[in-house]
Write an enzyme that holds these catalytic residues in place. Sequence first.
Site, PDB file in Angstrom:
ATOM      1  N   GLU A 149       0.857  -1.182   0.000  1.00 46.78           N
ATOM      2  CA  GLU A 149       0.000   0.000   0.000  1.00 46.78           C
ATOM      3  C   GLU A 149       0.895   1.234   0.000  1.00 46.78           C
ATOM      4  O   GLU A 149       1.859   1.277   0.760  1.00 46.78           O
ATOM      5  CB  GLU A 149      -0.908   0.040   1.224  1.00 46.78           C
ATOM      6  CG  GLU A 149      -1.898   1.203   1.142  1.00 46.78           C
ATOM      7  CD  GLU A 149      -2.885   1.261   2.318  1.00 46.78           C
ATOM      8  OE1 GLU A 149      -2.747   0.472   3.279  1.00 46.78           O
ATOM      9  OE2 GLU A 149      -3.783   2.102   2.252  1.00 46.78           O
ATOM     10  N   GLY A 194       2.791   2.738  10.807  1.00 46.95           N
ATOM     11  CA  GLY A 194       2.543   1.975  12.028  1.00 46.95           C
ATOM     12  C   GLY A 194       2.402   0.489  11.756  1.00 46.95           C
ATOM     13  O   GLY A 194       3.049  -0.333  12.419  1.00 46.95           O
ATOM     14  N   ALA A 195       1.555   0.152  10.798  1.00 46.98           N
ATOM     15  CA  ALA A 195       1.308  -1.250  10.496  1.00 46.98           C
ATOM     16  C   ALA A 195       0.476  -1.364   9.231  1.00 46.98           C
ATOM     17  O   ALA A 195      -0.023  -0.356   8.735  1.00 46.98           O
ATOM     18  CB  ALA A 195       0.565  -1.928  11.655  1.00 46.98           C
ATOM     19  N   MET A 196       0.327  -2.588   8.737  1.00 46.76           N
ATOM     20  CA  MET A 196      -0.344  -2.786   7.447  1.00 46.76           C
ATOM     21  C   MET A 196      -1.234  -4.021   7.469  1.00 46.76           C
ATOM     22  O   MET A 196      -0.807  -5.082   7.909  1.00 46.76           O
ATOM     23  CB  MET A 196       0.739  -2.906   6.358  1.00 46.76           C
ATOM     24  CG  MET A 196       0.184  -3.113   4.981  1.00 46.76           C
ATOM     25  SD  MET A 196      -0.844  -1.694   4.465  1.00 46.76           S
ATOM     26  CE  MET A 196      -2.020  -2.543   3.433  1.00 46.76           C
ATOM     27  N   ASN A 253      -2.414  -6.255   5.362  1.00 43.40           N
ATOM     28  CA  ASN A 253      -2.408  -7.289   4.324  1.00 43.40           C
ATOM     29  C   ASN A 253      -3.277  -8.475   4.748  1.00 43.40           C
ATOM     30  O   ASN A 253      -3.219  -8.920   5.883  1.00 43.40           O
ATOM     31  CB  ASN A 253      -0.983  -7.794   4.099  1.00 43.40           C
ATOM     32  CG  ASN A 253       0.018  -6.666   4.088  1.00 43.40           C
ATOM     33  OD1 ASN A 253      -0.057  -5.801   3.240  1.00 43.40           O
ATOM     34  ND2 ASN A 253       0.914  -6.652   5.064  1.00 43.40           N
ATOM     35  N   HIS A 285      -6.891  -1.914  15.019  1.00 43.37           N
ATOM     36  CA  HIS A 285      -7.097  -1.203  13.754  1.00 43.37           C
ATOM     37  C   HIS A 285      -6.829  -2.124  12.553  1.00 43.37           C
ATOM     38  O   HIS A 285      -7.671  -2.240  11.660  1.00 43.37           O
ATOM     39  CB  HIS A 285      -6.179   0.029  13.720  1.00 43.37           C
ATOM     40  CG  HIS A 285      -6.261   0.840  12.475  1.00 43.37           C
ATOM     41  ND1 HIS A 285      -7.033   1.974  12.386  1.00 43.37           N
ATOM     42  CD2 HIS A 285      -5.677   0.683  11.258  1.00 43.37           C
ATOM     43  CE1 HIS A 285      -6.913   2.487  11.167  1.00 43.37           C
ATOM     44  NE2 HIS A 285      -6.089   1.725  10.464  1.00 43.37           N
ATOM     45  N   GLU A 286      -5.677  -2.766  12.555  1.00 47.79           N
ATOM     46  CA  GLU A 286      -5.329  -3.610  11.402  1.00 47.79           C
ATOM     47  C   GLU A 286      -6.277  -4.807  11.315  1.00 47.79           C
ATOM     48  O   GLU A 286      -6.693  -5.199  10.234  1.00 47.79           O
ATOM     49  CB  GLU A 286      -3.876  -4.080  11.480  1.00 47.79           C
ATOM     50  CG  GLU A 286      -2.838  -2.960  11.612  1.00 47.79           C
ATOM     51  CD  GLU A 286      -2.992  -1.817  10.632  1.00 47.79           C
ATOM     52  OE1 GLU A 286      -3.474  -2.059   9.509  1.00 47.79           O
ATOM     53  OE2 GLU A 286      -2.655  -0.673  10.993  1.00 47.79           O
ATOM     54  N   HIS A 337      -9.549  -3.839   9.781  1.00 47.68           N
ATOM     55  CA  HIS A 337      -9.480  -3.654   8.326  1.00 47.68           C
ATOM     56  C   HIS A 337      -9.900  -4.922   7.575  1.00 47.68           C
ATOM     57  O   HIS A 337     -10.239  -4.851   6.397  1.00 47.68           O
ATOM     58  CB  HIS A 337      -8.052  -3.308   7.900  1.00 47.68           C
ATOM     59  CG  HIS A 337      -7.746  -1.844   7.837  1.00 47.68           C
ATOM     60  ND1 HIS A 337      -8.593  -0.913   7.264  1.00 47.68           N
ATOM     61  CD2 HIS A 337      -6.656  -1.134   8.244  1.00 47.68           C
ATOM     62  CE1 HIS A 337      -8.025   0.296   7.323  1.00 47.68           C
ATOM     63  NE2 HIS A 337      -6.852   0.192   7.932  1.00 47.68           N
TER      64      HIS A 337
HETATM   65  N1  PHE Z   1      -3.158   1.039   5.755  1.00 45.44           N
HETATM   66  C1  PHE Z   1      -2.279   1.189   6.883  1.00 45.44           C
HETATM   67  C2  PHE Z   1      -3.190   1.441   8.071  1.00 45.44           C
HETATM   68  O1  PHE Z   1      -3.792   2.429   8.222  1.00 45.44           O
HETATM   69  C3  PHE Z   1      -1.329   2.308   6.807  1.00 45.44           C
HETATM   70  C4  PHE Z   1      -0.236   2.185   5.795  1.00 45.44           C
HETATM   71  C5  PHE Z   1      -0.282   2.927   4.646  1.00 45.44           C
HETATM   72  C6  PHE Z   1       0.829   1.364   6.046  1.00 45.44           C
HETATM   73  C7  PHE Z   1       0.728   2.849   3.733  1.00 45.44           C
HETATM   74  C8  PHE Z   1       1.839   1.289   5.141  1.00 45.44           C
HETATM   75  C9  PHE Z   1       1.806   2.033   3.981  1.00 45.44           C
HETATM   76  O2  PHE Z   1      -3.433   0.652   8.843  1.00 45.44           O
HETATM   77 ZN    ZN Z   2      -5.721   1.811   8.497  1.00 45.31          ZN
END
Ligand code: PHE
Ligand code: ZN
Length: 886
Positions: free
Chosen positions: A137, A281-283, A285, A317-318, A321
């Site tokens: 992302e 912070g984190a992702m 996937n 949060h993650e 998602h």
């Molecule tokens: N989508 C991630 C989040 O909000 C943030 C993110 C964006 C991480 C771009 C890495 C790169 O949880």
């Molecule tokens: Zn997010």
Amino acid sequence: MDIATNPEMADAAPTPHQPPVIRREDYTPFAWLVPETQLAFALGLDTTRITATLSIAPNPAADISSTIRLNGDGLKAVSVTVDGTPVSDWTIDGGDLLVPLSAAPHTLEIVTEVNPSANTQLMGLYGSGGMLCTQCEAEGFRRITFFPDRPDVLSIYTVTMTGAKDAFPVLLSNGNKVDAGDNGDGTHWAQWHDPWPKPSYLFALVAGDLVANTDSFTTMSGRVVELAIYVRAQNDGGDLRRTDHAMRSLIKSMEWDEQTFGREYDLDVFNIVAVSDFNMGAMENKGLNVFNTKYVLADADTATDSDFDGVEGVIAHEYFHNWSGNRVTCRDWFQLSLKEGFTVLRDQMFSQDMQGEAVKRIEDVRILRGVQFPEDSGPLAHPIRPDSFREISNFYTATIYNKGAEVIRMMQTLARFECGAEAFRSGTDLYFDRHDGEAATCEDFIAAMEDGAGLDLTQFRLWYAQAGTPQISIAAEHSGDAVTLKISQTVPDTPGQKDKLPMPVPLKIALFDRASGTHNGEQLLVCDAAQQSFTFAGFADKPVLSVNRGFSAPVTITRDIADEDLVFLAAKDDDSFARYEAMQDLVVRHLTAASSGRLNDADRETARRAIGNAFAAIVADTQLDDSMRGELMMLPGITYLAEQQPVSDPSVIHSEREALKAWLGRQYEAQLTALHERTAQMPFGLEQAARGARKAKTQALVFCAAGNPQRGADMAAAQYHAADNMTDRQGALMVLTGLNSAARTNALIDFHRRYADNALVIDKWFALQASSLHPRAIDHVKALADHQDFTLRNPNRVRSLYMAFAANPHAFHAADGEGYQIIADLIIALDPINPQTAARFVTPLGRWKRIEPARSALMREQLAKIAAVQTLSRDTFEQVSRSLER
Ligand code: PHE
Ligand code: ZN
């Protein structure tokens, strides 16, 4: 000939390359569908070869095309094969691969090679401490293979990885592991399959020498999910046991999302990997979240209470998602707040349920006002659904995230008051149901809220379109037994947007009877016009207005209310947020007047007395829990204070604020010392009462040290050495670092020695010194930049030194401009290494229009210096050019 010697040539000088502007209105669906994607990785730290096999077909919803454009960024195609035949009629255009094709289904095979260890941007496939991991992302997948790298192209992925057994014993990707084997030559392989169609930005791969903390979770329909949190094996000394809090947080998140939003997890495994080098912070996937170590690792010795909360909130949060982002994803990046705003609201609600509603709400509002309000009133202001951008990485902002959450929270409030307690949930159920498996838009979310919750959001849609923080002013008039509230609203101009329309602003209010200290019920006023009046009967005496309770709308409010009524609300309001707000207002008024030079000594004394009375009541209130006490004692931050004036002198605001702290510290020395002593008695624990005690303890210390630095240094040194946890230790060290005392040096040396092998704690050591009140903080920062532990390659380390510094008003805003120069030089040095992180440092310099003229000119000069660099990244180019616009 040199341009300088030929004036004719000056105009012909090449303009720096201008990255193109992408507009929301230009959206068109992609010409091709990619139902299936197979990826084969031959892994190596210096060379990884990727074979991508895409099954493609013309998209019936799009115009027919006789070529396919696959995005690429810095990639070379090793080979391209169409339907089993190698082809050579492909071309590269601006990094993208163009392949001519008949408008029929095809199989495309593309081979690329990348060098993960040379990838310092940390986008795409990169090496981190010997492991390989990905970040896709927003547009990182195009740095791995050529692909329609846009969120509305959903595909089912099967990933096969082959790599050395010793370097990469663990091989992870999205979905479920379906097969694995040994090649008998020192390498092994694993295959993963993710049954859920997803956009490329949710792809992930991790390979390395990892160890896991494992557990399991049984979902509401009885499916068992295996959970694992991975850390690097080399750090097993402590990292593995530092994942327990993250694991507990994950399990709580999974339970909470079932109970609160009816959302169940949908794979057999859920994996998290902690990585030390990470831009954010984190992702999220799919099935394989990748986390900055900062949001995974926590134990009492190395993490503060607020670090624990950070882990809990980001894990949630993650995880959330998985539905708000993954099952329902975004049509295009202009819809980013669709997933981010909603997911922030969901994690805020979760944390409010876990830690207590009131304190969490105050913390969230503090972030909003300290970061998002300045963004909304500065050169980078944008609506939560932007209309255009050059580089999407620049739009992962407090506006998209935090204001986005506030906008959905307002819908929740409106739904509760107008349509009943279950209405909001009906809206979210309909949204998930209607758009499951789709790439949706913000408009889809609003429509689902209208249909599911029963709201009319026609005018409310303006919250998505208009930038800027609405300004509300309220006057109360009392006559006979009625009180009339006259409310007006304006939405300020922002770059590219003028003459805005009023928006629906839901204000929770209560009218207090001064004598009894009570009110007869909270109500919701929806202010949706430029001017409006609301009349309430039955008030023989003029009531005290408590407004925007719970911070029901993200607006600024000017109200004609006497200081004594604010003192009344600070002591009596039954809404904790409103109580906090009354205290803040009192201080904001005083410091704004004081720093614009409008106060004589007598007025200053009167204002301080009023603040002091409210402050002392808070320190003494036995009904209050310590956590809220600590919150209420905190003075408003500098950026929020600076926001109150069209143009401000940060050094004056800073010294006025410090002077008030010192006055309170001297005036209430006995009470603060008693509070410090009482809270110091509390043994360590992770329960609310003990956490609250730690917060109040450090607040008491902060004021004591401001009032009496000599004594403060002794108290802080004692707290430091007695500490059996990081919250107390860091709190004490923060105070000591700001003081000129021998104890300061000793404690800093001790702290570094004690935690030398823990990168996250060494980050704190850098940040404490960069953000300190010490008059020579700027020299400390310069010296720390040369410290052997400092590196531009690690984003956490860069932020711990320079973000902390840029937020330190007296140092960053040094009158001679040296602070601005330090940040500009950092941006120029970091941009070629990590443009995404470099661009984030433009914001503090971008505030120049709101700063007094001498400093303003110095800030602009530094921005111009950055703009003159011909090789700027798209990220930094966009932020600097927007910041320079007049
Ligand atoms: N989508 C991630 C989040 O909000 C943030 C993110 C964006 C991480 C771009 C890495 C790169 O949880
Ligand atoms: Zn997010």
